[in-house]
Design an enzyme around this catalytic site. Structure first.
Site: not given
Length: 712
Positions: A294, A322, A400, A405, A448, A451, A658
């Site tokens: 970390d 999001m 998505e 996009k 990125h 959620n 993470y």
């Protein structure tokens, strides 16, 4: 001057009071090996100096001592028991000698006094702090426990119950709480702290400070009944919270209990023995390694930020859950955010998401009404592209779909300033493909988020084929400013996290196709391997529609390994609109309890659907389930390192922890491989090689195993 060392000095003032001041080279004081040696020399000098009336222990830094130097830990852990015991014994003798000085002692605490820093102030008779003081013993978070007398002095000072809560949780505590509990004897203004310490030493009576010492060096004052109740309760609470994979908290409780009836020196030997035992656990090595990883990742982010343009204003395109989460997170951290969508209903959904999160914080007293109002005022909903003028960064977070996009990105580029960076929050679509719709792909990259945005610490920053270093640095710096941990990865379908997640899901699909039980798989992967949730529950959280779409993207990107034959479990549930938590029915049924939390129950419809397609359920050995789930993921993680999608084992392991919740006590895939050994892993994978390409070991990994190489 009584003593001058590299990390501290001791001076004698005219009033007969000596001051031992920690002032190590660098920005903070650490209780590392060098600091302990100089502290030992300083104590020797104090013992030889006559006519000292008292000792102030201070720091020239804004923080007292932030703890030990954790970079030294793994080398210490590798020492033989006898050498490690000798090191601990020498350190404890230093604090014992400080505690036994023939005059009263006071620590003056500003900022953090953690770990060894906390144990240092516990060795003095009195402790004063200012409002910035934060005191704690965080060692259990690293898989160990206090080793410089923390399990001995703290219970005798605060009582066993409070001390066990402090040590087992590893939390630090603010000045007012420390004053209330008695670890601080006073909290005064910073400008008056030194004078208050001198006055306390001058006013201290002989019996007062010696009585304090007797309290810390004597057995705990607990009756047998009190002790039985206290320790039994603590063990039950710790076992329920920490579980079997984290041995340090329960070891700390057992240590305090075993030494409760002992004097200081005997109790320290118990602490020493149990500390050494913990250093031999895989959890300790993994958690210390995680801390160091970390630190590496955050240092890279700081380096990037030094050469980056600061993001003061950003926009988010797409105001769903999001998009609303990203905008809210930015505003919470002081970055004003424009939130754009094509209709007012979507904008309202985004604002509702932000308001929901902020109200939760308000209810928990994390923010007040003024802060809530400020954050909401920093989020500006709009239907117009014109609002994008003047933005430092624009984050696209629309549906998505590559076609949609690409259209949105091309329109955005026409509306933003020439220096504005554009990023996509896509979770699977290659950045270099999306960049084809832009005139300036060098100012474009992936950003990125995961959620829910406010809870998930990771942000993947994806470098496309033409992305410039300046763009990467700015997005990394922005993610860090938003309170996230950014990790830079190179471009490919799924990038790093989703690329390695879907082989795990494909292993789950294959297990179900072979008749494994949903609940049995989840139970084993949670309780035995340590995931926060099993694959079925995770898919319900992700959503079967999202998983179905992403699985198709991964199959197109890596057809040799990830093309699935026939209908998978994900396909079957998607076709029946069993989408998971978003509509209440997936592998499980989901309903809210009285507190609004989703609770799962078995879903007979899903079970019947799977039995109809795959036949009756079969029982599998736990080790087989773990291997069949983990081998596809591990193999893909190794491939990502070999292909330079991820830069290092450390960054890969942090991204897994993470981004996916990989069990911290295992330290990540590469730490786990080093722990179990590559030859054992190869045997596990080769045993299941017949299941298909996802179970095939790379040549490089096999070469590493043959030469007994490790990743760390």
């Amino acid at each position: 001057m009584i003593y001058q060392g590299e990390t501290l000095s001791v001076t004698l003032m005219d009033n007969g009071i000596a001051e031992l001041c920690f002032n190590a080279p660098g920005s903070v004081n650490k209780l590392d090996g060098a600091a302990l040696l100089t502290l030992e020399a300083a104590i020797t000098a104090l013992e030889k100096t006559e006519s000292i009336k008292g000792l102030l222990v201070t720091s020239a830094k804004d923080a007292f001592i932030v703890g030990a130097d954790i970079t030294e830990f793994l080398d210490k852990f590798a020492l033989p028991d006898s050498e490690l015991a000798s090191w601990l014994g020498r350190a404890n003798s230093i604090f014992n000698r400080m505690e036994d000085l023939p005059f009263p002692t006071v620590s003056l605490v500003r900022g953090y006094a953690l770990g060894g820093g906390c144990e240092c102030i516990l060795a003095t008779d009195f402790r004063l702090g200012d409002a910035s003081a934060r005191i704690g013993l965080p060692e259990t978070k690293l898989g160990i426990m206090p080793g410089f007398g923390g399990t001995v002095r703290l219970p005798r000072l605060l009582g066993a119950d409070t001390a066990m809560e402090w040590i087992t949780t590893g939390r630090d505590h603010k000045a007012d709480e420390c004053l209330k509990l008695g670890i601080l004897d006073g909290v005064v203004d910073t400008t008056k702290l030194r004078d208050a310490g001198i006055k306390l030493l001058q006013d201290t009576g002989l019996h007062h400070w010696q009585g304090r010492r007797r309290q810390k060096t004597s057995p705990l004052t607990l009756s047998k009944t009190e002790a039985a109740m206290s320790f039994a309760t603590a063990k039950g609470m710790v076992a329920a919270k920490a579980g079997p994979h984290y041995p340090a908290p329960i070891m700390a409780v057992n240590t305090i209990e075993a030494a409760a009836g002992m004097s200081r020196d005997a109790a320290l030997l118990v602490e020493q023995e149990n500390f050494i035992t913990l250093t031999r656990t895989t959890a300790a090595r993994a958690l210390v390694g995680l801390f160091l990883n970390d630190k590496l990742v955050k240092s890279k982010a700081k380096k990037a930020a030094k050469s980056a343009t600061a993001t003061e204003r950003m926009a988010v395109l797409g105001a769903g859950i999001m998009g609303g989460g990203i905008a809210c997170q930015a505003a919470v951290k002081g970055i004003s955010a424009v939130m754009k969508d094509i209709n007012n209903e979507a904008l309202q959904l985004g604002m509702d998401e932000a308001g929901k999160r902020l109200n939760q914080q308000l209810e928990r007293n994390k923010i007040d009404g003024k802060q809530l109002a400020r954050v909401l005022s920093d989020i500006r909903p709009t239907l117009s592209y014109d609002e994008l003028s003047g933005m430092d960064l624009v984050v696209e977070a629309v549906v998505e779909n590559p076609g949609i996009k690409a259209k949105v990105l091309a329109e955005t580029e026409q509306k933003v300033d020439e220096n504005t960076v554009i990023a996509s929050n896509t979770s699977t679509i290659p950045i270099s493909e999306l960049a084809k719709s832009l005139t300036h792909p060098e100012r474009f990259c992936g950003m990125h988020f995961f959620n829910p945005v406010h809870l998930m610490p990771l942000v993947e920053v994806i470098r496309g084929e033409h992305t410039s270093d300046d763009t990467i640095n700015q997005v990394v710096a922005c993610a860090a400013a938003m309170g996230k941990t950014p990790i830079v990865v190179n471009d490919c379908p799924g990038f790093f996290v989703n690329r390695v997640l879907f082989p795990y899901f494909f292993g789950f699909n294959r297990l179900l196709a072979d008749g494994a039980d949903i609940a049995e798989i989840d139970k084993i992967m949670e309780r035995r391997f340590g995931w926060p949730m099993g694959p079925a529950q995770l898919l319900d959280v992700v959503g079967m529609d999202t998983a179905h779409h992403a699985a198709d993207v991964m199959a197109q990107g890596f057809p040799d390994r990830m093309q699935q034959s026939g209908s998978t479990a994900i396909d079957l549930l998607f076709k029946q609109k069993l989408l998971g938590q978003k509509n209440g029915h997936g592998f499980y049924c989901w309903q809210q309890d009285k507190k609004g939390r989703l609770q799962k129950t078995d879903n007979p419809q899903a079970q019947a659907l799977l039995q109809q397609s795959f036949g009756q359920t079969n029982s599998f050995e736990a080790d087989d389930i773990i291997a069949r789930m983990m081998v596809p993921m591990v193999n893909e993680v190794v491939r990502c390192l070999e292909e330079n999608i991820i830069a290092s084992p450390a960054e890969a392991d942090m991204a897994l922890i993470y981004g996916l919740g990989f069990p911290p006590f295992r330290g990540g895939v590469f730490r786990w491989l080093d722990t179990i050994g590559l030859n054992e892993y190869l045997a596990m994978a080769d045993h299941h090689a017949g299941l298909g390409p996802l179970y095939q070991i790379s040549d490089r990994l096999r070469h590493m195993a043959q030469h007994n190489q490790t990743f760390y």
